[in-house]
Write a protein that holds these residues in place. Structure first.
Motif, PDB file in Angstrom:
ATOM      1  N   SER A  15       3.890 -13.167   4.348  1.00 10.46           N
ATOM      2  CA  SER A  15       4.618 -12.023   4.990  1.00 10.46           C
ATOM      3  C   SER A  15       6.061 -11.849   4.130  1.00 10.46           C
ATOM      4  O   SER A  15       6.340 -10.733   3.930  1.00 10.46           O
ATOM      5  CB  SER A  15       4.915 -12.122   6.411  1.00 10.46           C
ATOM      6  OG  SER A  15       5.646 -13.246   6.779  1.00 10.46           O
ATOM      7  N   ARG A  18       5.461 -10.547   0.688  1.00  6.49           N
ATOM      8  CA  ARG A  18       5.211  -8.837   0.968  1.00  6.49           C
ATOM      9  C   ARG A  18       6.287  -8.240   1.119  1.00  6.49           C
ATOM     10  O   ARG A  18       6.653  -7.080   0.504  1.00  6.49           O
ATOM     11  CB  ARG A  18       4.233  -8.446   2.176  1.00  6.49           C
ATOM     12  CG  ARG A  18       2.794  -8.568   1.649  1.00  6.49           C
ATOM     13  CD  ARG A  18       1.899  -8.138   2.786  1.00  6.49           C
ATOM     14  NE  ARG A  18       1.417  -9.460   3.315  1.00  6.49           N
ATOM     15  CZ  ARG A  18       1.510  -9.594   4.709  1.00  6.49           C
ATOM     16  NH1 ARG A  18       1.889  -8.862   5.507  1.00  6.49           N
ATOM     17  NH2 ARG A  18       1.020 -10.774   5.216  1.00  6.49           N
ATOM     18  N   GLU A  19       7.333  -8.718   1.868  1.00  4.52           N
ATOM     19  CA  GLU A  19       8.550  -7.958   2.209  1.00  4.52           C
ATOM     20  C   GLU A  19       9.388  -8.045   0.956  1.00  4.52           C
ATOM     21  O   GLU A  19      10.213  -6.970   0.455  1.00  4.52           O
ATOM     22  CB  GLU A  19       9.652  -8.738   3.171  1.00  4.52           C
ATOM     23  CG  GLU A  19       8.925  -8.582   4.690  1.00  4.52           C
ATOM     24  CD  GLU A  19       9.722  -9.375   5.567  1.00  4.52           C
ATOM     25  OE1 GLU A  19      10.870  -9.762   5.312  1.00  4.52           O
ATOM     26  OE2 GLU A  19       9.066  -9.593   6.548  1.00  4.52           O
ATOM     27  N   ASP A  22       7.986  -5.534  -1.538  1.00  2.47           N
ATOM     28  CA  ASP A  22       8.107  -4.077  -1.067  1.00  2.47           C
ATOM     29  C   ASP A  22       9.602  -3.723  -1.405  1.00  2.47           C
ATOM     30  O   ASP A  22       9.723  -2.660  -2.036  1.00  2.47           O
ATOM     31  CB  ASP A  22       7.917  -3.801   0.402  1.00  2.47           C
ATOM     32  CG  ASP A  22       6.539  -4.096   0.732  1.00  2.47           C
ATOM     33  OD1 ASP A  22       5.724  -3.993  -0.205  1.00  2.47           O
ATOM     34  OD2 ASP A  22       6.315  -4.210   1.888  1.00  2.47           O
ATOM     35  N   GLU A  23      10.711  -4.676  -1.330  1.00  2.00           N
ATOM     36  CA  GLU A  23      12.153  -4.399  -1.607  1.00  2.00           C
ATOM     37  C   GLU A  23      12.045  -4.314  -3.125  1.00  2.00           C
ATOM     38  O   GLU A  23      12.799  -3.432  -3.547  1.00  2.00           O
ATOM     39  CB  GLU A  23      12.874  -5.505  -1.126  1.00  2.00           C
ATOM     40  CG  GLU A  23      14.154  -5.216  -1.394  1.00  2.00           C
ATOM     41  CD  GLU A  23      15.326  -5.444  -0.316  1.00  2.00           C
ATOM     42  OE1 GLU A  23      16.477  -5.440  -0.360  1.00  2.00           O
ATOM     43  OE2 GLU A  23      14.921  -6.037   0.818  1.00  2.00           O
TER      44      GLU A  23
END
Length: 97
Positions: A15, A18-19, A22-23
């Motif tokens: 997770s 993924r964060e 994305d950033e």
């Protein structure tokens, strides 16, 4: 982000990865949008953004390392503050006795 969450994140990287992805993608997109606004074609703007941003894997590793280091610094600072508070309380109790 609390120290407990930071330590937990070390063991549940999916997770967090993924964060981070994305950033990083958001930063690249913003740079691409700036390039398009300055007159580049979308393909050239994205390529330029990727080149300027650098290696995404190295950046991700640097972000994770910084996150871990920040967690340890925060933990150490909190421990020192708690120890200092404990010493002050103990000293004030001894003075009253």
């Amino acid at each position: 982000m609390s120290i407990i969450r930071r330590i937990t994140n070390l063991f549940s990287r999916t997770s967090v990865d993924r964060e981070i992805d994305d950033e990083l993608e958001a930063h690249i997109a913003l740079r691409g949008d700036d390039n398009i606004a300055s007159g580049m074609s979308p393909a050239v703007a994205r390529r330029d953004a990727l080149l300027r941003f650098g290696n995404p894997i190295a950046t991700r590793e640097r972000v994770v390392a910084m996150d871990v280091a920040y967690g340890w610094r925060t933990s150490a600072r909190t421990s020192v503050m708690h120890f200092g508070s404990y010493k002050n309380l103990r000293a004030s109790r001894l003075r009253r006795s």
